[in-house]
Design a protein around this motif. Structure first.
Motif, short mmCIF file in Angstrom:
data_model
loop_
_atom_site.label_atom_id
_atom_site.label_comp_id
_atom_site.label_asym_id
_atom_site.label_seq_id
_atom_site.Cartn_x
_atom_site.Cartn_y
_atom_site.Cartn_z
N TYR A 488 0.93 -1.17 -0.06
CA TYR A 488 0.01 0.04 0.09
C TYR A 488 0.88 1.21 0.01
O TYR A 488 1.77 1.31 0.74
CB TYR A 488 -0.84 -0.02 1.24
N VAL A 489 0.64 2.17 -0.90
CA VAL A 489 1.19 3.46 -0.71
C VAL A 489 0.14 4.71 -0.20
O VAL A 489 -1.01 4.54 -1.05
CB VAL A 489 1.67 3.93 -2.46
N GLY A 520 3.51 -3.94 -9.60
CA GLY A 520 2.37 -2.86 -9.34
C GLY A 520 2.27 -1.85 -10.15
O GLY A 520 3.31 -1.52 -10.83
N ILE A 521 1.12 -1.10 -10.28
CA ILE A 521 0.80 -0.04 -11.12
C ILE A 521 0.32 1.21 -10.19
O ILE A 521 -0.46 0.72 -9.24
CB ILE A 521 -0.40 -0.41 -12.28
N VAL A 522 0.88 2.32 -10.38
CA VAL A 522 0.49 3.49 -9.45
C VAL A 522 0.29 4.91 -10.45
O VAL A 522 1.13 4.92 -11.39
CB VAL A 522 1.48 3.83 -8.41
N PRO A 523 -0.68 5.73 -10.21
CA PRO A 523 -1.87 5.75 -9.46
C PRO A 523 -2.72 4.82 -10.23
O PRO A 523 -2.54 4.87 -11.56
CB PRO A 523 -2.21 7.00 -9.36
N ASN A 570 -6.00 9.08 -4.06
CA ASN A 570 -6.33 8.15 -3.22
C ASN A 570 -6.51 8.90 -1.62
O ASN A 570 -6.49 8.21 -0.80
CB ASN A 570 -5.86 6.61 -3.04
N ILE A 571 -6.62 10.11 -1.82
CA ILE A 571 -6.72 10.66 -0.50
C ILE A 571 -7.82 10.42 0.38
O ILE A 571 -9.05 10.46 -0.09
CB ILE A 571 -6.70 12.30 -0.73
N GLY A 572 -7.67 10.05 1.59
CA GLY A 572 -8.79 10.01 2.58
C GLY A 572 -9.14 8.57 2.70
O GLY A 572 -9.89 7.96 3.45
N ARG A 573 -8.68 7.58 1.85
CA ARG A 573 -8.99 6.19 1.84
C ARG A 573 -8.14 5.49 2.71
O ARG A 573 -7.23 6.07 3.39
CB ARG A 573 -8.81 5.57 0.35
N PRO A 579 -9.49 3.72 9.26
CA PRO A 579 -10.84 3.22 8.75
C PRO A 579 -10.63 2.97 7.34
O PRO A 579 -10.10 3.68 6.41
CB PRO A 579 -11.90 4.45 9.04
N LEU A 580 -11.58 1.93 6.81
CA LEU A 580 -11.50 1.53 5.49
C LEU A 580 -12.75 2.29 4.38
O LEU A 580 -13.75 1.97 5.12
CB LEU A 580 -11.61 0.12 5.22
N GLN A 581 -12.61 2.89 3.53
CA GLN A 581 -13.39 3.27 2.71
C GLN A 581 -13.33 3.03 1.38
O GLN A 581 -12.38 2.87 0.78
CB GLN A 581 -13.60 4.85 2.92
N ASP A 582 -14.47 3.01 0.68
CA ASP A 582 -14.45 2.81 -0.84
C ASP A 582 -15.12 3.75 -1.55
O ASP A 582 -15.61 4.86 -0.76
CB ASP A 582 -14.73 1.47 -1.22
#
Length: 607
Positions: A488-489, A520-523, A570-573, A579-582
């Protein structure tokens, strides 16, 4: 009475004078004649030398005092993409000698030997063995100061010749990409070899006059003008290269692995931003390296990709029209599939999975079932289209093509295990390029080490299928996936795949030697970078790709994204402990501190 006649003796003085006079004239005539002949001979000889055989004697004189010498040229500088020098040429001086002349100054040999850093006996032996030559190197590429100390001894027959020596400011960090040159400044490995003609230029030639000590006293004429080597700007980013080097080195030391490789590509161009291997070497001290440490493993070594091949299998599945990301469902109940006498198994009993679930949980059973349901030609053509079994055409010397057996010769078991990455061989660069193809909407670029190179792109799969694959790969980094949370980044969406494969050994596969990988691929929402990390045979701690290679990916990408000023997506995820959010809101209370599962390595399957 008459006087008696005076009798003059026959040996009187006047008689002697009359007798001697003719003899003196003859001698005088002889001397004058001889002098005349000698003068005539000298005139004739001078005429012969200066007129008749002038060219011959001029050539002989020139051979002793007029010489053709090279005019050295500097090798082109190699820069990184931001203009930072990676390889430069520094001026040096080589000490040369006319051995026979130097040997005549025997009393000065000790001082000469000391200045050259050798013994008097070794120097004398070296010169005696070459006494019939007019040229010999005594020491190559000395610093100008040290060489001047030798020349200041004033020994007849000792001269200095200007040369250049390659220097690599980044040392072992960029060693495998750049390679190195030999003492004559010609590329031997890496990009120094690949672009040797471009970098070398062409030395000039000039005629000079030397004195009796061999020193140049006059430049006569230039025969050929020197042409310096051309500079070369690479796609490599030295900052990212250093990040990759540091993290890969730490991973190898921590896991006590045999070796490791990492490749980072620009998704939109195929340019190689970083390529690092462990072990490495210092190209500035090549004599202390080994052949093994000099090998660019990312280009020359092959491996069975394990579960990192599953996205390519899924590309074939989606292209067939038989599958979508959500269906049909695949039954992996029991976690084992006994197929043709072999146990294909998972680490857990995942039950019924969607195609996306096969990727998320990295199910070998699910992948084998999908592979056996596909047309063999379609599966083979897809693997081939993604570059497996072919060179990437990067132009790097010694690049391996890997191995992919012709599809029509696949046996059922071979086809099944190819679904989860066994029975074929790939390079780390091929793996990275396959994922870069998915990241760029199904368009493949030939990897390049040159900034701004323009290779024609090729469409491999449809943009829709590429987009679906990225979404499927995102689930690997989310809670419950094999890459969470180690790959995770923070503030960036990541799409990737873990891979853990037993290494091949005599009679099958080793039970205790593994290849641990993560690609891996980002973003993930707007792909810019792809990175492949492979750690060979980690012996301490975990051997799973997510736990060994995933953290290397995360730390390097975290720095690279910021260095390149790529905006977060992916700010705030979720991130560890938060906490986990989608897109639909909160989906969990806390991110897991460690992954629940990993893909199961194959257990000694022999095709």
């Amino acid at each position: 009475m008459s006087r008696p006649r005076k009798v003059v003796p026959a040996n009187s003085g006047s008689s002697r004078r009359r007798a001697v006079a003719p003899s003196a004239r003859r001698r005088l005539t002889l001397v004058v004649g001889l002098l005349g002949l000698a003068s005539a001979g000298l005139v004739a000889r001078a005429f012969d030398i200066q007129v008749i055989r002038k060219d011959f004697y001029q050539e002989q004189g020139d051979a002793r005092f007029l010489r053709e010498v090279p005019i050295p040229v500097s090798r082109g500088t190699i820069f990184d993409r931001n203009g930072e020098p990676l390889a430069v040429s520094t001026p040096m001086v080589s000490i040369t000698a006319v051995p026979s002349q130097v040997l005549e100054s025997d009393d000065q040999l000790p001082a000469l030997a000391a200045a050259l850093g050798t013994s008097t006996d070794q120097l004398r032996t070296y010169l005696e063995q070459r006494s019939n030559r007019e040229f010999a190197y005594l020491k190559r590429q000395m610093s100008p100061e040290a060489a001047q100390a030798v020349l200041d001894l004033g020994i007849p027959g000792i001269n200095g010749q200007r040369e250049f020596r390659r220097y690599y400011p980044s040392g072992e960090v960029t060693a495998h990409v750049l390679g190195f040159t030999n003492i004559d400044d010609h590329g031997q490995e890496g990009l120094e070899l690949a672009f040797d003609d471009w970098l070398s230029g062409q030395p000039g030639r000039k005629r000079v006059i030397r004195d009796n000590k061999g020193h140049i006293v006059e430049d006569v004429e230039q025969i050929r003008a020197p042409k310096p080597g051309h500079n070369l700007t690479l796609s490599i980013d030295r900052r990212i290269q250093f990040l990759a080097y540091s993290e890969l080195k730490n991973a190898v030391e921590k896991s006590e692995a045999d070796s490791a490789s990492m490749v980072i590509l620009d998704v939109k161009t195929g340019e190689v931003l970083a390529m690092v291997n462990m072990p490495t070497y210092n190209p500035n001290a090549i004599g202390s390296s080994t052949a093994s440490s000099r090998r660019n493993r990312a280009m020359t070594d092959v491996l069975e990709p394990g579960s990192t091949i599953k996205p390519v299998l899924m590309a074939a599945a989606l292209s067939s029209g038989q599958y979508t990301p959500t269906g049909p469902l695949i039954d992996t109940t029991g976690g084992h599939w006994y197929f043709q006498g072999h146990d294909i198994h998972d680490t857990h009993n995942w039950g019924v999975l969607t195609p996306t679930g096969v990727i998320t949980k990295s199910s070998n059973v699910g992948a084998a079932h999908i592979a056996m349901s596909l047309d063999t030609k379609l599966m083979y053509d897809t693997y081939r289209a993604f570059g497996f079994g072919n060179s990437t055409d990067s132009g790097f010397p010694g690049e391996a093509s890997g191995y992919l057996k012709i599809g029509r010769d696949w046996r059922p078991l071979e086809k099944a295990i190819m679904g989860y990455g066994y029975g074929l061989n790939v390079t780390v660069l091929q793996l990275a390029n396959a994922y870069a193809t998915i990241a760029d909407g199904g368009v493949m670029h030939s990897p390049s080490f040159i900034k701004g190179s323009d290779s024609p792109p090729r469409a491999i799969i449809s943009p829709q299928i590429a987009h679906e694959l990225i979404q499927m790969l995102e689930t690997v980094i989310q809670p419950g996936g094999t890459g969470a949370p180690y790959a995770y980044v923070a503030n960036y969406a990541v799409a990737g795949k873990t891979g853990t494969a037993h290494k091949a050994s005599a009679g099958g596969y080793s039970k205790n030697s593994y290849t641990s990988a993560f690609v891996g691929i980002v973003p993930a929402t707007h792909p810019r970078l792809v990175a492949a990390v492979v750690v060979d045979n980690p012996k301490k701690g975990s051997y799973y790709g997510g736990l060994v290679s995933g953290p290397v990916f995360a730390r390097v990408m975290d720095g690279a994204l910021r260095l390149l000023d790529i905006p977060p997506d992916n700010i705030g995820r979720w991130y560890v402990g938060q906490p986990l959010q989608d897109k639909n809101g909160l989906i969990g209370s806390k991110a897991p501190e460690a992954p629940d599962i990993e893909e199961a390595p194959v257990d000694r399957v022999t095709p």
